[in-house]
Design an enzyme around this catalytic site. Structure first.
Site, PDB file in Angstrom:
ATOM      1  N   HIS A   1       0.866  -1.197   0.000  1.00  0.00           N
ATOM      2  CA  HIS A   1       0.000   0.000   0.000  1.00  0.00           C
ATOM      3  C   HIS A   1       0.896   1.239   0.000  1.00  0.00           C
ATOM      4  CE1 HIS A   1      -2.840   3.031   1.302  1.00  0.00           C
ATOM      5  NE2 HIS A   1      -3.799   2.206   0.912  1.00  0.00           N
TER       6      HIS A   1
ATOM      7  N   GLU B   1      -3.857   1.934  -7.390  1.00  0.00           N
ATOM      8  CA  GLU B   1      -4.254   3.009  -6.481  1.00  0.00           C
ATOM      9  C   GLU B   1      -3.409   4.249  -6.754  1.00  0.00           C
ATOM     10  OE1 GLU B   1      -6.430   1.345  -2.862  1.00  0.00           O
ATOM     11  OE2 GLU B   1      -4.347   1.633  -2.300  1.00  0.00           O
TER      12      GLU B   1
END
Ligand code: PEP
Length: 267
Positions: free
Chosen positions: A96, A182
């Site tokens: 992430h 993302e």
């Protein structure tokens, strides 16, 4: 075979154990019987076991927010993949942008310099392999900074991340990996990526997987979009051919919003 949509909620550093249990108790009733979308929640490490108990027997799966590549030992602070499995996880988010130390929203110069946890592509790759070895499936996130997009470097950044993150998996493992595109500038900013552009980048990721592992793996791999997904933009994003689900931050913290996104995948 069509790819089943996968909506995963990353709770980040939110929800006490009690609040997490209350959220999944509410969610369970709202998603009962949904079998055409895979659903997972990723609570904090300390809430995993209790939230896992609360969702046992339901159609909500459990995931960790990160892991380490060693099985055990003197690694203060770290959580091994086998420990996540033991707590009831099937999934683990790896790479992430917040663990890579790449932020879209932090304005403070000192915080930028500290760079938080400084994940590297090679450690993303090692963690993902360790996750498979323990029986988990990784959700590997990638994405470009705003400055990289503005410099026209999006495709190059994504390709650079993917080539290292995805290097050297057995084909049967590569097939199961979930990837999450993302764009860092879209995370927690309310600035969602245009659906056409998100689909284009997810298509690029699929083409990279094809180059590395062949057409059958590229067709099987699920690619989520993440970055300010909300109930009112979910259906458009999730209707795109290369977007197979969503990795959801803020909107996964409220049952109504999360279910609105799940329903967007069924529209
Ligand atoms: C995320 O952090 O993975 C994310 C997509 O956050 P948000 O949905 O809040 O933008």
């Amino acid at each position: 075979m069509p790819r089943q949509p996968f909506i995963a909620g990353n709770w980040k550093m939110n929800k006490t154990i009690g609040e997490g249990i209350a959220l999944v108790e509410e969610l369970k009733g709202m998603v009962a019987g949904i079998d055409d979308v895979d659903i997972a929640v990723c609570p904090t490490f300390v809430a995993l076991a209790k939230v896992g108990d609360a969702i046992r027997g339901s159609n909500i799966m459990l995931g960790g927010q990160d892991t380490f590549w060693k099985e055990s030992g003197a690694w203060t602070r770290q959580i091994a993949p086998g420990m996540l499995l033991d707590a009831g996880c099937r999934w683990v988010i790896i790479g992430h942008s917040e663990t890579r130390g790449r932020f879209g929203t932090v304005e403070d110069e000192l915080e930028r310099v500290l760079s938080y946890f400084g994940e590297k592509d090679i450690t993303v790759n090692m963690k993902a392999k360790a996750a498979f070895a323990a029986g988990l499936t990784p959700i590997i996130a990638c994405g470009e900074l705003l400055s990289e997009r503005q410099a026209g470097r999006t495709d190059q950044v994504i390709a650079g991340q993917m080539k290292i993150d995805l290097d050297g998996f057995a084909k049967e493992d590569a097939m199961k990996i979930v990837l999450a595109y993302e764009p860092v500038w879209a995370i927690s900013t309310g600035q969602v990526c245009d659906a056409e552009e998100a689909d284009r980048v997810c298509g690029l990721i699929r083409a990279i997987v094809k180059d590395m592992y062949g057409a059958d793996v590229a067709e099987a791999v699920r690619i989520q979009y993440g970055g300010s997904v909300k109930p009112d933009n979910a259906a458009e994003l999730l209707g795109k051919p290369n977007i197979d689900g969503a990795l959801v931050g803020g909107a996964s913290l409220k049952a109504n919003d999360f279910v609105g996104i799940i329903n967007g995948a069924r529209a």
